[in-house]
Design an enzyme around this catalytic site. Sequence first.
Site, PDB file in Angstrom:
ATOM      1  N   LYS A   1       6.060  -7.565   2.763  1.00 37.03           N
ATOM      2  CA  LYS A   1       5.812  -7.261   4.166  1.00 37.03           C
ATOM      3  C   LYS A   1       4.655  -8.125   4.665  1.00 37.03           C
ATOM      4  O   LYS A   1       3.694  -8.376   3.931  1.00 37.03           O
ATOM      5  CB  LYS A   1       5.468  -5.773   4.355  1.00 37.03           C
ATOM      6  CG  LYS A   1       6.542  -4.836   3.868  1.00 37.03           C
ATOM      7  CD  LYS A   1       6.277  -3.384   4.274  1.00 37.03           C
ATOM      8  CE  LYS A   1       4.928  -2.847   3.860  1.00 37.03           C
ATOM      9  NZ  LYS A   1       4.720  -2.897   2.375  1.00 37.03           N
TER      10      LYS A   1
ATOM     11  N   HIS B   1       0.224   1.381   9.646  1.00 35.14           N
ATOM     12  CA  HIS B   1      -1.086   1.798   9.155  1.00 35.14           C
ATOM     13  C   HIS B   1      -1.912   2.406  10.284  1.00 35.14           C
ATOM     14  O   HIS B   1      -3.115   2.632  10.117  1.00 35.14           O
ATOM     15  CB  HIS B   1      -1.856   0.605   8.575  1.00 35.14           C
ATOM     16  CG  HIS B   1      -1.101  -0.144   7.527  1.00 35.14           C
ATOM     17  ND1 HIS B   1      -0.358  -1.270   7.810  1.00 35.14           N
ATOM     18  CD2 HIS B   1      -0.961   0.081   6.200  1.00 35.14           C
ATOM     19  CE1 HIS B   1       0.196  -1.713   6.694  1.00 35.14           C
ATOM     20  NE2 HIS B   1      -0.138  -0.910   5.708  1.00 35.14           N
TER      21      HIS B   1
ATOM     22  N   GLY C   1       0.814  -1.199   0.000  1.00 38.81           N
ATOM     23  CA  GLY C   1       0.000   0.000   0.000  1.00 38.81           C
ATOM     24  C   GLY C   1       0.852   1.254   0.000  1.00 38.81           C
ATOM     25  O   GLY C   1       1.940   1.291   0.581  1.00 38.81           O
ATOM     26  N   SER C   2       0.375   2.294  -0.670  1.00 40.54           N
ATOM     27  CA  SER C   2       1.071   3.574  -0.648  1.00 40.54           C
ATOM     28  C   SER C   2       0.829   4.267   0.695  1.00 40.54           C
ATOM     29  O   SER C   2       0.045   3.831   1.517  1.00 40.54           O
ATOM     30  CB  SER C   2       0.577   4.445  -1.806  1.00 40.54           C
ATOM     31  OG  SER C   2       0.889   3.854  -3.045  1.00 40.54           O
ATOM     32  N   GLY C   3       1.557   5.361   0.890  1.00 38.61           N
ATOM     33  CA  GLY C   3       1.484   6.063   2.162  1.00 38.61           C
ATOM     34  C   GLY C   3       2.711   5.856   3.022  1.00 38.61           C
ATOM     35  O   GLY C   3       2.818   6.458   4.088  1.00 38.61           O
ATOM     36  N   HIS C   4       3.633   4.986   2.562  1.00 38.04           N
ATOM     37  CA  HIS C   4       4.844   4.686   3.330  1.00 38.04           C
ATOM     38  C   HIS C   4       6.099   5.217   2.641  1.00 38.04           C
ATOM     39  O   HIS C   4       7.206   4.768   2.927  1.00 38.04           O
ATOM     40  CB  HIS C   4       4.975   3.180   3.528  1.00 38.04           C
ATOM     41  CG  HIS C   4       3.763   2.529   4.099  1.00 38.04           C
ATOM     42  ND1 HIS C   4       3.214   2.930   5.293  1.00 38.04           N
ATOM     43  CD2 HIS C   4       2.971   1.532   3.618  1.00 38.04           C
ATOM     44  CE1 HIS C   4       2.141   2.188   5.538  1.00 38.04           C
ATOM     45  NE2 HIS C   4       1.967   1.341   4.540  1.00 38.04           N
TER      46      HIS C   4
ATOM     47  N   ASP D   1      -1.157  -8.240   1.363  1.00 34.57           N
ATOM     48  CA  ASP D   1       0.078  -8.359   0.592  1.00 34.57           C
ATOM     49  C   ASP D   1       0.470  -9.830   0.421  1.00 34.57           C
ATOM     50  O   ASP D   1       0.842 -10.268  -0.680  1.00 34.57           O
ATOM     51  CB  ASP D   1       1.216  -7.616   1.286  1.00 34.57           C
ATOM     52  CG  ASP D   1       1.066  -6.108   1.235  1.00 34.57           C
ATOM     53  OD1 ASP D   1       0.079  -5.629   0.646  1.00 34.57           O
ATOM     54  OD2 ASP D   1       1.928  -5.407   1.786  1.00 34.57           O
TER      55      ASP D   1
END
Length: 333
Positions: free
Chosen positions: A104, A218, A53-56, A109
């Site tokens: 991860k 998250h 997921g994006s945001g990291h 995932d």
Amino acid sequence: MKKFLNTADTFLPDALAGLAAAHPELRVDTDNGTVVRSEGTQDGRVAVVSGGGSGHEPLHAGFVGAGMLDAACPGEIFTSPVPDQMLSAATAVDSGAGVLFVVKNYTGDVLNFEMAADLASDADIEVQTVLVDDDVAVQDSTFTAGRRGTGATLFVEKIAGAAAARGDDLASVAGLGRRVNAASRSFAVALTACTTPSAGRPGFDLPADEIEVGVGIHGEPGRRREKLKPARELVAEVMEIILADHDSLGSGDDTIVLVNGLGGTPLSELYLVYGEVASHLAERGIRIARKLVGNYVTSLDMAGCSITVCRVEEPFLQLWDAPVNTPALRWGA
């Protein structure tokens, strides 16, 4: 919420368009949801692919480049990419020597990369997987069965990427990645919650005088909440948890240490934390051979930090020092 965006729905494609404009050495395919090295993979070399997921950011797309990842699959904010993205990435970078997936340990995932590996096998692409599960805060969490994958992802991607670049075969590259993960422990503390563009409000309530100890990237709950305390006391608490779990690490050992900002913490505070980590390890006779301080595995705008400690084994340092040239990590090239 105050963020630089056009609309919440176009946040990711707009960000990827900016990445492409800033880094022409990357090939950003918004239709297939992949970020790939423009020069491709040398024939006969193992390719390394990761994603999530994006945001990291800069994880994962910011680590695509020579000596590290060949491709990354960015999902929507805090949402796993889909198997078609992963298959597209594997197909784009496979040169006949196979593909390593660095995953991860988050349920979406794991399941989607497993499906992608099956699809790749049907297309005669050999895939092996390294599962990163370095977070010692909790055994199970909102997003996971088992420990979460956090800061050690960077260590695995760097060292496995260097092994692939020097020509190691797929089994060797995968084995090194698993050894790096097994030698690493991480723990994170949040001072504030993060705000996703779609929600427009903090992901959880955290009183001004409290912190979340053991938070996930998250915003998943940690071990407990407690009152804010001086950094020296807080770092000592975190390091004792890490070292208690790291039973193979002791006096005379070398380590690689990451003090990682979660997105909203000033660099001056991260250096302060690193100083406390260095003092804590020195008191125990543990040496820091290599270190990184900064924002590498973030959680949007969350204030806080994570600490990752990897016990050095042969040939970790040689591969760590190997040239790398990516948007977010570069040396020796």
